[in-house]
Design a protein around this motif. Sequence first.
Motif, PDB file in Angstrom:
ATOM      1  N   TYR A   1       0.839  -1.205   0.000  1.00  0.00           N
ATOM      2  CA  TYR A   1       0.000   0.000   0.000  1.00  0.00           C
ATOM      3  C   TYR A   1       0.870   1.249   0.000  1.00  0.00           C
ATOM      4  N   ARG A   2       1.909   1.249   0.821  1.00  0.00           N
ATOM      5  CA  ARG A   2       2.799   2.411   0.944  1.00  0.00           C
ATOM      6  C   ARG A   2       3.454   2.784  -0.374  1.00  0.00           C
ATOM      7  N   ASP A   3       3.815   1.788  -1.180  1.00  0.00           N
ATOM      8  CA  ASP A   3       4.670   2.029  -2.343  1.00  0.00           C
ATOM      9  C   ASP A   3       3.924   2.151  -3.668  1.00  0.00           C
ATOM     10  N   ASN A   4       2.607   2.163  -3.627  1.00  0.00           N
ATOM     11  CA  ASN A   4       1.842   2.268  -4.876  1.00  0.00           C
ATOM     12  C   ASN A   4       0.784   3.362  -4.761  1.00  0.00           C
ATOM     13  N   PRO A   5       0.628   4.169  -5.821  1.00  0.00           N
ATOM     14  CA  PRO A   5      -0.360   5.259  -5.774  1.00  0.00           C
ATOM     15  C   PRO A   5      -1.766   4.708  -5.555  1.00  0.00           C
ATOM     16  N   PRO A   6      -2.471   5.156  -4.529  1.00  0.00           N
ATOM     17  CA  PRO A   6      -3.821   4.644  -4.258  1.00  0.00           C
ATOM     18  C   PRO A   6      -4.763   4.760  -5.449  1.00  0.00           C
ATOM     19  N   ALA A   7      -4.660   5.859  -6.191  1.00  0.00           N
ATOM     20  CA  ALA A   7      -5.567   6.047  -7.336  1.00  0.00           C
ATOM     21  C   ALA A   7      -5.359   4.966  -8.389  1.00  0.00           C
ATOM     22  N   GLN A   8      -4.120   4.482  -8.511  1.00  0.00           N
ATOM     23  CA  GLN A   8      -3.817   3.424  -9.478  1.00  0.00           C
ATOM     24  C   GLN A   8      -4.341   2.070  -8.999  1.00  0.00           C
ATOM     25  N   VAL A   9      -4.255   1.832  -7.695  1.00  0.00           N
ATOM     26  CA  VAL A   9      -4.588   0.517  -7.145  1.00  0.00           C
ATOM     27  C   VAL A   9      -6.088   0.360  -6.906  1.00  0.00           C
ATOM     28  N   ALA A  10      -6.756   1.428  -6.506  1.00  0.00           N
ATOM     29  CA  ALA A  10      -8.165   1.343  -6.087  1.00  0.00           C
ATOM     30  C   ALA A  10      -9.062   0.585  -7.062  1.00  0.00           C
ATOM     31  N   PRO A  11      -9.005   0.850  -8.380  1.00  0.00           N
ATOM     32  CA  PRO A  11      -9.913   0.141  -9.296  1.00  0.00           C
ATOM     33  C   PRO A  11      -9.610  -1.350  -9.419  1.00  0.00           C
ATOM     34  N   THR A  12      -8.430  -1.785  -8.947  1.00  0.00           N
ATOM     35  CA  THR A  12      -8.037  -3.189  -9.103  1.00  0.00           C
ATOM     36  C   THR A  12      -8.401  -4.037  -7.897  1.00  0.00           C
ATOM     37  N   LEU A  13      -9.017  -3.447  -6.880  1.00  0.00           N
ATOM     38  CA  LEU A  13      -9.320  -4.193  -5.660  1.00  0.00           C
ATOM     39  C   LEU A  13     -10.586  -5.034  -5.849  1.00  0.00           C
ATOM     40  N   THR A  14     -10.387  -6.176  -6.480  1.00  0.00           N
ATOM     41  CA  THR A  14     -11.464  -7.138  -6.706  1.00  0.00           C
ATOM     42  C   THR A  14     -10.979  -8.518  -6.283  1.00  0.00           C
ATOM     43  N   VAL A  15     -11.905  -9.368  -5.909  1.00  0.00           N
ATOM     44  CA  VAL A  15     -11.530 -10.722  -5.500  1.00  0.00           C
ATOM     45  C   VAL A  15     -10.800 -11.438  -6.631  1.00  0.00           C
TER      46      VAL A  15
ATOM     47  N   VAL B   1      -8.241   0.660   6.006  1.00  0.00           N
ATOM     48  CA  VAL B   1      -9.320   1.596   5.687  1.00  0.00           C
ATOM     49  C   VAL B   1      -9.479   1.735   4.173  1.00  0.00           C
ATOM     50  N   PHE B   2      -8.345   1.820   3.476  1.00  0.00           N
ATOM     51  CA  PHE B   2      -8.354   1.969   2.023  1.00  0.00           C
ATOM     52  C   PHE B   2      -8.995   0.762   1.334  1.00  0.00           C
ATOM     53  N   SER B   3      -8.679  -0.431   1.801  1.00  0.00           N
ATOM     54  CA  SER B   3      -9.087  -1.654   1.107  1.00  0.00           C
ATOM     55  C   SER B   3     -10.474  -2.147   1.497  1.00  0.00           C
ATOM     56  N   LEU B   4     -10.803  -2.088   2.793  1.00  0.00           N
ATOM     57  CA  LEU B   4     -12.030  -2.720   3.264  1.00  0.00           C
ATOM     58  C   LEU B   4     -13.267  -2.160   2.590  1.00  0.00           C
ATOM     59  N   GLY B   5     -13.374  -0.831   2.553  1.00  0.00           N
ATOM     60  CA  GLY B   5     -14.562  -0.233   1.952  1.00  0.00           C
ATOM     61  C   GLY B   5     -14.741  -0.608   0.500  1.00  0.00           C
ATOM     62  N   ARG B   6     -13.637  -0.750  -0.227  1.00  0.00           N
ATOM     63  CA  ARG B   6     -13.712  -1.074  -1.652  1.00  0.00           C
ATOM     64  C   ARG B   6     -13.999  -2.554  -1.886  1.00  0.00           C
ATOM     65  N   LEU B   7     -13.510  -3.416  -0.996  1.00  0.00           N
ATOM     66  CA  LEU B   7     -13.708  -4.858  -1.169  1.00  0.00           C
ATOM     67  C   LEU B   7     -14.990  -5.371  -0.538  1.00  0.00           C
ATOM     68  N   LEU B   8     -15.516  -4.631   0.437  1.00  0.00           N
ATOM     69  CA  LEU B   8     -16.624  -5.148   1.231  1.00  0.00           C
ATOM     70  C   LEU B   8     -17.837  -5.565   0.403  1.00  0.00           C
ATOM     71  N   PRO B   9     -18.309  -4.762  -0.556  1.00  0.00           N
ATOM     72  CA  PRO B   9     -19.506  -5.187  -1.294  1.00  0.00           C
ATOM     73  C   PRO B   9     -19.355  -6.545  -1.968  1.00  0.00           C
ATOM     74  N   GLU B  10     -18.145  -6.834  -2.462  1.00  0.00           N
ATOM     75  CA  GLU B  10     -17.921  -8.137  -3.092  1.00  0.00           C
ATOM     76  C   GLU B  10     -17.633  -9.214  -2.049  1.00  0.00           C
ATOM     77  N   PHE B  11     -16.908  -8.844  -1.017  1.00  0.00           N
ATOM     78  CA  PHE B  11     -16.542  -9.798   0.025  1.00  0.00           C
ATOM     79  C   PHE B  11     -17.780 -10.417   0.678  1.00  0.00           C
ATOM     80  N   VAL B  12     -18.806  -9.606   0.914  1.00  0.00           N
ATOM     81  CA  VAL B  12     -19.985 -10.135   1.608  1.00  0.00           C
ATOM     82  C   VAL B  12     -20.809 -11.071   0.733  1.00  0.00           C
ATOM     83  N   THR B  13     -20.489 -11.148  -0.548  1.00  0.00           N
ATOM     84  CA  THR B  13     -21.201 -12.088  -1.428  1.00  0.00           C
ATOM     85  C   THR B  13     -20.440 -13.401  -1.600  1.00  0.00           C
TER      86      THR B  13
END
Length: 369
Positions: free
Chosen positions: A114-128, A276-288
């Motif tokens: 997380y520290r070494d990668n731009p959040p804007a670049q990583v955010a769209p890729t947070l999928t199961v 905080v960065f990851s949970l909110g983005r993954l949660l909708p898919e994680f709960v399924t």
Amino acid sequence: MKRQWLAMGMIVAALAARGGELEDARAYQKSRAAVADLTRITAPTGIQESYKADIGGIGQWLYVRGQDRANPIILFVHGGPASPAIPTAWQFQRPIEEYFTVVHWDQRGAGLTYRDNPPAQVAPTLTVARYVDDTIEVAEHLRKRHGKGKIILMAHSWGTVPALGAALKRPDLFHAYVGVGQVISTRENERISFDYAQAEATKRNDQEALKDLASIAPYPGELPITRERIVTARKWPQHYGGLSAFRSESTYYFGGPRLSPDYAPDDVATIDQGNVFSLGRLLPEFVTVDYSRVDTLRIPVVMFLGRHDYTTPTAPTEAWLRKLRAPYKQAVWFERSAHMVPWEEPGKTLVSLLRYVRPLADGKMPAAE
């Protein structure tokens, strides 16, 4: 004169306070150095390295330790989402390193990755699906780098979601799959966990807990499982020993990263930031997530089950394993553990890995119980 003495007193007090801070800082550094020295691998046959590899198009951190490079490799997929195991592995892993080379990996959105990668670049890729493919890429990277035909795949909590997906998609990469705090059905886990908390709160007449739990009831119900609802739902079962058995707190775990020789003090903050960065983005898919319909796995399966786990309750995993078809399957119960099995019962973790998993890496089939 009085003002001069007052000013002098303030200076002396400030210097004393500063001296105390420096002494505390030195003691802290000495404590970290002692852990680093204890865990330092000195065997000529051993390996101890931490590096960043290109996985899934971004740099992701790997941490490799073992006393003998000839030993089988365990790839440990951490929980969370975004709760890296690297900064607390020193608490339980050292004996395991005598029999296995253990690899931890800070997943995308977690810790040093997380520290070494731009959040804007990583955010769209947070999928199961992306995490599943990352797990496969890490496994292939390790096979090539260390000259291994296969490795052992071991995962904890959230990490069991992408890891089981990788075992289903690419069984050819793995000697065996070891699940710890396995997620089979997220919604069923949440229901059981909530019911446990309500029962405990009622038994203890804990009015604060009952009021808190009532605010999200029925849970999970038909409403979306939001971050706020899941945080409230997890709070009380964990307070009643569902995270660490017989403990209302898990200070050993949450405070452990401060002594890590592998995370600088400034890096410790990335744990909460990544979560905080990851949970909110993954949660909708994680709960399924629902693996309950998976009835076949083409590699051996071993499940480490904490008897008191109400973070990822064991009943769905036990039922799933009973019907699963696999070349070999084994449930191992940890009677003094909840969710944090390797941390809570490190001795039994080692013995169980040697009894049920190491033979599989050596091409042998242990007796099922």
